[in-house]
Scaffold this motif. Structure first.
Motif, PDB file in Angstrom:
ATOM      1  N   GLN A 258       0.929  -1.127   0.618  1.00 57.86           N
ATOM      2  CA  GLN A 258      -0.051   0.149   0.074  1.00 57.86           C
ATOM      3  C   GLN A 258       0.713   0.723  -0.056  1.00 57.86           C
ATOM      4  OE1 GLN A 258      -2.566   0.689   4.164  1.00 57.86           O
ATOM      5  NE2 GLN A 258      -4.085   1.363   2.519  1.00 57.86           N
ATOM      6  N   PRO A 259       1.007   1.743  -1.258  1.00 56.74           N
ATOM      7  CA  PRO A 259       2.221   2.917  -1.229  1.00 56.74           C
ATOM      8  C   PRO A 259       1.771   4.286  -0.506  1.00 56.74           C
ATOM      9  CG  PRO A 259       1.498   2.160  -3.274  1.00 56.74           C
ATOM     10  CD  PRO A 259       0.928   1.432  -2.303  1.00 56.74           C
ATOM     11  N   TYR A 260       0.422   4.287  -0.132  1.00 56.63           N
ATOM     12  CA  TYR A 260      -0.072   5.501   1.107  1.00 56.63           C
ATOM     13  C   TYR A 260       0.414   5.080   2.304  1.00 56.63           C
ATOM     14  CZ  TYR A 260      -3.355   8.338   3.604  1.00 56.63           C
ATOM     15  OH  TYR A 260      -3.322   8.974   4.780  1.00 56.63           O
ATOM     16  N   THR A 261       0.874   4.447   2.781  1.00 57.51           N
ATOM     17  CA  THR A 261       0.971   3.958   4.209  1.00 57.51           C
ATOM     18  C   THR A 261       2.937   3.654   4.186  1.00 57.51           C
ATOM     19  OG1 THR A 261       0.462   1.737   4.046  1.00 57.51           O
ATOM     20  CG2 THR A 261      -1.989   3.134   4.826  1.00 57.51           C
ATOM     21  N   LYS A 262       2.933   3.209   2.709  1.00 59.34           N
ATOM     22  CA  LYS A 262       4.206   2.944   2.421  1.00 59.34           C
ATOM     23  C   LYS A 262       4.305   1.892   3.846  1.00 59.34           C
ATOM     24  CE  LYS A 262       6.297   7.582   2.035  1.00 59.34           C
ATOM     25  NZ  LYS A 262       7.360   8.595   2.791  1.00 59.34           N
ATOM     26  N   ARG A 263       3.546   0.629   3.345  1.00 53.59           N
ATOM     27  CA  ARG A 263       4.008  -0.469   4.222  1.00 53.59           C
ATOM     28  C   ARG A 263       3.581  -1.737   3.312  1.00 53.59           C
ATOM     29  NH1 ARG A 263       0.446   1.723   9.494  1.00 53.59           N
ATOM     30  NH2 ARG A 263       2.157   3.082  10.366  1.00 53.59           N
ATOM     31  N   MET A 264       3.786  -2.563   4.024  1.00 53.70           N
ATOM     32  CA  MET A 264       3.673  -4.536   2.829  1.00 53.70           C
ATOM     33  C   MET A 264       3.002  -5.423   3.873  1.00 53.70           C
ATOM     34  SD  MET A 264       5.959  -6.178   0.848  1.00 53.70           S
ATOM     35  CE  MET A 264       4.937  -5.468  -1.652  1.00 53.70           C
ATOM     36  N   LYS A 265       2.065  -5.809   3.837  1.00 49.69           N
ATOM     37  CA  LYS A 265       2.135  -6.641   4.285  1.00 49.69           C
ATOM     38  C   LYS A 265       1.757  -8.392   3.355  1.00 49.69           C
ATOM     39  CE  LYS A 265      -1.608  -4.636   7.806  1.00 49.69           C
ATOM     40  NZ  LYS A 265      -3.281  -4.612   8.140  1.00 49.69           N
ATOM     41  N   ARG A 266       2.039  -9.226   4.310  1.00 52.44           N
ATOM     42  CA  ARG A 266       2.444 -10.924   3.954  1.00 52.44           C
ATOM     43  C   ARG A 266       1.144 -11.536   4.472  1.00 52.44           C
ATOM     44  NH1 ARG A 266       7.264 -14.716   3.411  1.00 52.44           N
ATOM     45  NH2 ARG A 266       6.766 -16.812   3.026  1.00 52.44           N
ATOM     46  N   TYR A 267       0.023 -12.052   3.309  1.00 52.74           N
ATOM     47  CA  TYR A 267      -0.846 -13.334   4.185  1.00 52.74           C
ATOM     48  C   TYR A 267      -0.322 -14.338   3.672  1.00 52.74           C
ATOM     49  CZ  TYR A 267      -3.948  -8.796   4.087  1.00 52.74           C
ATOM     50  OH  TYR A 267      -4.408  -7.377   5.065  1.00 52.74           O
ATOM     51  N   HIS A 268      -0.983 -14.961   4.205  1.00 55.82           N
ATOM     52  CA  HIS A 268      -1.319 -16.894   4.158  1.00 55.82           C
ATOM     53  C   HIS A 268      -3.036 -17.145   3.984  1.00 55.82           C
ATOM     54  CE1 HIS A 268       2.706 -17.750   3.926  1.00 55.82           C
ATOM     55  NE2 HIS A 268       3.114 -16.818   4.923  1.00 55.82           N
TER      56      HIS A 268
END
Length: 219
Positions: A128-138
């Motif tokens: 999510q570029p707006y928050t400058k964060r990445m999440k990894r999902y399983h």
């Protein structure tokens, strides 16, 4: 080079507009030799993932890197059998049936069916570029849900580790709303440019050239 070419395509596309509901037929092209499709609505991307993997002879599930302002990772509560009858799934159904199925999906729930049927790996990355964060999902087969597993926030030193992700094809899926500043405090062209530049750096971290790129215009 691929990330840079994709950024040029992103800049050339019409930006998202509010309340615009006119259907836009998919547009197929090449970015640095990679099959790339501009879609609207976003759920049509699933069809092109299946199509690209088959045309390139890929038998392994693909790792999805999903860049979007929204996760789009909700449970679809729908599968190929519901739409096309018993004994059908995304791995071997005729492409015409895959297209029909994609039309029945919601724009917030088109990724989960591809994971459930083995088109995508059970691990999905959402940036999510707006928050400058990445999440990894399983993916949890019991609940049929994609569940957050790992959270990344530092992009100065890329923290993305694929040591436990099987080798195989990659797919980049991007929604232009990831670069929209509507409703944000820090709006303006400069902010959009920063998000696009951040995305280019993120994509460069993933190394392997994708077999397919889908780009949703979110109109």
């Amino acid at each position: 080079q691929t990330a840079a070419a994709l950024v040029a395509l992103v800049r050339g596309e019409k930006p998202p507009k509010r309340y615009e509901t006119q259907y836009t037929p998919p547009s197929e092209r090449k970015v640095n030799g990679i099959p790339t499709v501009v879609v609207d609505p976003h759920n049509e991307a699933l069809y092109y993932w299946v199509k690209a993997l088959r045309e390139q002879g890929e038998s392994q599930p693909a790792l999805l890197i999903h860049i979007d302002d929204h996760p789009d990772l909700y449970n679809a509560n729908l599968n190929m059998t519901n739409v096309n009858g018993p004994g059908t799934d995304l791995t071997d159904a005729p492409l015409k049936q895959v297209w029909t199925f994609s039309q029945h999906l919601d724009i917030a729930a088109f990724i989960e069916p591809a994971v459930a049927d083995g088109i995508l790996l059970s691990t999905v990355f959402w940036d999510q570029p707006y928050t400058k964060r990445m999440k990894r999902y399983h993916y949890d087969p019991a609940s049929k849900k994609l569940i957050p597993f790992t959270f990344f926030s530092d992009r100065k030193v890329p923290p993305y580790s694929f040591s436990d992700v099987p080798d195989g094809p990659r797919i980049w899926d991007i929604d232009l709303d990831a670069f929209s500043c509507l409703g944000r405090k820090a709006d303006g062209h400069e902010s959009i440019d920063k998000r696009i530049a951040t995305t280019e750096r993120v994509l460069s971290c993933f190394g392997e050239k994708p077999v397919c790129i889908t780009l949703a215009t979110s109109q």
